[in-house]
Design a protein around this motif. Structure first.
Motif, PDB file in Angstrom:
ATOM      1  N   GLY A 184       0.781  -1.226   0.000  1.00  0.00           N
ATOM      2  CA  GLY A 184       0.000   0.000   0.000  1.00  0.00           C
ATOM      3  C   GLY A 184       0.813   1.276   0.000  1.00  0.00           C
ATOM      4  N   LYS A 185       2.140   1.166   0.033  1.00  0.00           N
ATOM      5  CA  LYS A 185       3.002   2.342   0.076  1.00  0.00           C
ATOM      6  C   LYS A 185       3.653   2.573  -1.283  1.00  0.00           C
ATOM      7  N   LEU A 186       3.822   3.846  -1.615  1.00  0.00           N
ATOM      8  CA  LEU A 186       4.380   4.207  -2.917  1.00  0.00           C
ATOM      9  C   LEU A 186       5.848   3.839  -3.000  1.00  0.00           C
ATOM     10  N   VAL A 187       6.212   3.089  -4.039  1.00  0.00           N
ATOM     11  CA  VAL A 187       7.595   2.712  -4.293  1.00  0.00           C
ATOM     12  C   VAL A 187       8.170   3.630  -5.370  1.00  0.00           C
ATOM     13  N   ILE A 188       9.318   4.222  -5.081  1.00  0.00           N
ATOM     14  CA  ILE A 188       9.984   5.084  -6.053  1.00  0.00           C
ATOM     15  C   ILE A 188      11.025   4.310  -6.843  1.00  0.00           C
ATOM     16  N   ALA A 189      11.778   3.454  -6.172  1.00  0.00           N
ATOM     17  CA  ALA A 189      12.827   2.678  -6.843  1.00  0.00           C
ATOM     18  C   ALA A 189      13.164   1.451  -6.018  1.00  0.00           C
ATOM     19  N   ILE A 209      17.545  10.716  -4.296  1.00  0.00           N
ATOM     20  CA  ILE A 209      17.604  12.000  -4.987  1.00  0.00           C
ATOM     21  C   ILE A 209      17.842  13.110  -3.974  1.00  0.00           C
ATOM     22  N   GLN A 210      18.323  14.246  -4.452  1.00  0.00           N
ATOM     23  CA  GLN A 210      18.527  15.394  -3.576  1.00  0.00           C
ATOM     24  C   GLN A 210      17.180  15.907  -3.072  1.00  0.00           C
ATOM     25  N   LYS A 211      17.109  16.270  -1.803  1.00  0.00           N
ATOM     26  CA  LYS A 211      15.872  16.817  -1.249  1.00  0.00           C
ATOM     27  C   LYS A 211      15.714  18.261  -1.709  1.00  0.00           C
ATOM     28  N   ARG A 212      14.644  18.503  -2.413  1.00  0.00           N
ATOM     29  CA  ARG A 212      14.373  19.849  -2.901  1.00  0.00           C
ATOM     30  C   ARG A 212      12.863  20.050  -2.982  1.00  0.00           C
ATOM     31  N   GLY A 213      12.391  21.181  -2.497  1.00  0.00           N
ATOM     32  CA  GLY A 213      10.988  21.549  -2.643  1.00  0.00           C
ATOM     33  C   GLY A 213      10.017  20.501  -2.137  1.00  0.00           C
ATOM     34  N   PHE A 214       9.344  19.873  -3.084  1.00  0.00           N
ATOM     35  CA  PHE A 214       8.256  18.944  -2.805  1.00  0.00           C
ATOM     36  C   PHE A 214       8.704  17.738  -1.994  1.00  0.00           C
ATOM     37  N   ASP A 215       9.992  17.365  -2.113  1.00  0.00           N
ATOM     38  CA  ASP A 215      10.470  16.168  -1.415  1.00  0.00           C
ATOM     39  C   ASP A 215      10.422  16.328   0.099  1.00  0.00           C
ATOM     40  N   ARG A 216      10.426  17.545   0.579  1.00  0.00           N
ATOM     41  CA  ARG A 216      10.345  17.756   2.027  1.00  0.00           C
ATOM     42  C   ARG A 216       8.939  17.462   2.561  1.00  0.00           C
ATOM     43  N   LEU A 217       7.935  17.544   1.679  1.00  0.00           N
ATOM     44  CA  LEU A 217       6.566  17.241   2.077  1.00  0.00           C
ATOM     45  C   LEU A 217       6.289  15.743   2.066  1.00  0.00           C
ATOM     46  N   SER A 218       6.975  15.016   1.187  1.00  0.00           N
ATOM     47  CA  SER A 218       6.792  13.565   1.121  1.00  0.00           C
ATOM     48  C   SER A 218       8.168  12.911   1.021  1.00  0.00           C
ATOM     49  N   GLU A 234       6.778   6.443   3.212  1.00  0.00           N
ATOM     50  CA  GLU A 234       6.120   5.710   4.299  1.00  0.00           C
ATOM     51  C   GLU A 234       4.689   6.174   4.524  1.00  0.00           C
ATOM     52  N   SER A 235       4.446   7.473   4.381  1.00  0.00           N
ATOM     53  CA  SER A 235       3.107   8.005   4.616  1.00  0.00           C
ATOM     54  C   SER A 235       2.239   7.790   3.382  1.00  0.00           C
ATOM     55  N   ARG A 236       1.119   7.114   3.540  1.00  0.00           N
ATOM     56  CA  ARG A 236       0.254   6.835   2.392  1.00  0.00           C
ATOM     57  C   ARG A 236      -0.384   8.106   1.819  1.00  0.00           C
ATOM     58  N   PRO A 237      -0.908   9.016   2.651  1.00  0.00           N
ATOM     59  CA  PRO A 237      -1.468  10.256   2.073  1.00  0.00           C
ATOM     60  C   PRO A 237      -0.409  11.073   1.331  1.00  0.00           C
ATOM     61  N   ARG A 238       0.779  11.204   1.908  1.00  0.00           N
ATOM     62  CA  ARG A 238       1.831  11.964   1.233  1.00  0.00           C
ATOM     63  C   ARG A 238       2.314  11.236  -0.017  1.00  0.00           C
ATOM     64  N   GLY A 239       2.351   9.914   0.065  1.00  0.00           N
ATOM     65  CA  GLY A 239       2.723   9.144  -1.112  1.00  0.00           C
ATOM     66  C   GLY A 239       1.711   9.303  -2.227  1.00  0.00           C
ATOM     67  N   ALA A 240       0.426   9.333  -1.860  1.00  0.00           N
ATOM     68  CA  ALA A 240      -0.626   9.519  -2.872  1.00  0.00           C
ATOM     69  C   ALA A 240      -0.506  10.881  -3.535  1.00  0.00           C
ATOM     70  N   LEU A 241      -0.182  11.906  -2.742  1.00  0.00           N
ATOM     71  CA  LEU A 241      -0.006  13.250  -3.306  1.00  0.00           C
ATOM     72  C   LEU A 241       1.158  13.281  -4.289  1.00  0.00           C
ATOM     73  N   ARG A 242       2.271  12.674  -3.894  1.00  0.00           N
ATOM     74  CA  ARG A 242       3.429  12.616  -4.785  1.00  0.00           C
ATOM     75  C   ARG A 242       3.093  11.814  -6.050  1.00  0.00           C
ATOM     76  N   MET A 243       2.384  10.704  -5.852  1.00  0.00           N
ATOM     77  CA  MET A 243       2.071   9.823  -6.973  1.00  0.00           C
ATOM     78  C   MET A 243       1.161  10.519  -7.990  1.00  0.00           C
ATOM     79  N   VAL A 244       0.115  11.183  -7.521  1.00  0.00           N
ATOM     80  CA  VAL A 244      -0.835  11.820  -8.439  1.00  0.00           C
ATOM     81  C   VAL A 244      -0.166  12.952  -9.216  1.00  0.00           C
ATOM     82  N   THR A 245       0.612  13.789  -8.520  1.00  0.00           N
ATOM     83  CA  THR A 245       1.292  14.882  -9.226  1.00  0.00           C
ATOM     84  C   THR A 245       2.313  14.340 -10.222  1.00  0.00           C
ATOM     85  N   GLY A 246       2.980  13.246  -9.841  1.00  0.00           N
ATOM     86  CA  GLY A 246       3.923  12.628 -10.762  1.00  0.00           C
ATOM     87  C   GLY A 246       3.232  12.020 -11.971  1.00  0.00           C
TER      88      GLY A 246
END
Length: 394
Positions: free
Chosen positions: A89-94, A165-174, A195-207
């Protein structure tokens, strides 16, 4: 002098992913010599495979990638997929498997911008994980080596040996967290996820909206812009519109604008059959996710359409509607803001009257900007491949 040679395979899903893969193929070898091993002669090869973009299950992607790596005799291989990947249920980046030399990067997991730089950073980090090791001790040694190096190439800054990846902007929120797995039956040694599902969903949808590239859809609106502009220009000659602009309040006009853009977005979804029904190929959750992404992608295109139309009408109002004529027609004192409101109301009215009932030009471009359509194309491709293989055997 290089004493070793390694070939890195880049396997991408068709579309935007494979264009990124082609760019990496040209730029990554020099960066690998700096970040990973300057004694190794790095070369890259890219390939396109719909199989890596057909499933949302990471184990299936890794299995397909491992098969191609062995067939092509690559030393390592990384898959670039435009699909969102989930683990428990958690967003996987890599993810990466150090022993088998395979890894994957999910473009939606990287967020909205700047995508190319993020993919490049993730690619370098996964190669480092597979080449130098994923244990804490190995990563510390990599960090020490990087700290002793001279200034990095202009394409990237020095990296954190534990950060994808380097932490910049949006990465601090998720924030992205790194975890090492010790299960021998697992195809993964190291995983990066939110780890956070709501923050992962936000990152996923914008991506996912970013992966849909809504700016490619906007040129398809030009026919609707022309129809709406013609109707709106005709409406501007009637005093009724002038009187409304002098008496309407900003919240009321804003509500009209929202209604117009909402109706146009809904119409486009219905007219082009963009709404996905749950299918066996993917879960109901992913169907909702795809639909939400389609909705946001179209809303972005509609917003640009609306702003363009507003600019056109504002120019017409300033050039072709005399202030003294408007003043003579309206009841009461003329509010100077009426000129702005006049263009605003005209934009909304013309959107409702002119755009609704119309369809977009270049429908294929619009459809290609939705996940469901791209998935359908890939499944059909796989079915054709399967039929061809059976035909050859028969």
């Amino acid at each position: 002098m290089s004493t070793n040679r390694k070939v890195i395979g880049i396997v991408a899903a068709p579309g935007y992913s494979d264009r990124i893969g082609t760019e990496l193929e040209e730029t990554i070898p020099e960066l690998l010599e700096y970040y990973v091993d300057h004694k190794t002669k790095w070369t890259t090869e890219s390939d396109i495979s719909p199989l890596t973009g057909m499933t949302e299950k990471t184990e299936e992607v890794i299995a397909a990638l491992l098969k191609e790596k062995e067939e092509r005799r690559w030393d390592m291989a990384i898959c670039l997929t435009d699909l969102p990947l989930l683990h428990e249920g958690k967003l996987v980046i890599a993810e990466a498997n150090e022993k088998k030399g395979v890894g994957l990067v999910s473009l939606p997991g990287l967020g909205a911008t700047p995508l190319i730089k993020r993919v490049r950073e993730a690619f370098l980090h996964l190669i480092s994980e597979m080449h130098d090791g994923s244990s804490d001790e190995s990563r510390k040694e990599v960090g020490k080596r990087w700290n002793q190096m001279d200034a990095p190439p202009p394409a990237l800054k020095k990296k954190d040996p534990m950060a994808l990846i380097q932490k910049r902007g949006f990465d601090r929120l998720s924030p992205i967290y790194r975890s090492v797995t010790n299960n021998e039956d697992n195809n993964i040694d190291v995983r990066f996820q939110v780890e956070s599902r709501p923050r992962g969903a936000l990152r996923m949808v914008t991506g996912m909206v970013r992966a849909n590239r809504p700016w490619r859809i906007f040129p398809s609106f030009f026919r609707m812009v022309a129809a709406s502009f013609g109707i709106g220009s005709f409406c501007l000659v009637f005093p009724t519109l002038w009187m409304l602009s002098n008496h309407y309040t900003a919240p009321r006009i804003a509500g009209l604008a929202i209604m117009a853009m909402g109706l146009l977005t809904a119409w486009l979804i219905v007219a082009h059959k963009l709404w996905e029904q749950p299918k066996k190929a993917y879960s109901a959750y992913l169907s909702r996710l795809y639909n939400g992404t389609t909705l946001l992608t179209l809303m972005t295109g509609v917003l640009f359409y609306y702003l363009l139309l507003y600019v056109c009408f504002q120019g017409m109002v300033l050039l072709m509607v005399p202030l003294d004529t408007v003043d003579s027609e309206v009841v009461g004192e003329l509010d100077p803001k009426a000129y702005i409101y006049m263009a605003w109301i005209t934009t909304s009215v013309s959107t409702i009257l002119g755009a609704l009932g119309s369809t977009l030009e270049k429908e294929e471009t619009v459809l290609d900007g939705t996940y469901g359509y791209r998935q359908k194309e890939r499944y059909e491709w796989a079915k054709r491949q399967e039929d061809d293989e059976e035909g050859e055997k028969g």
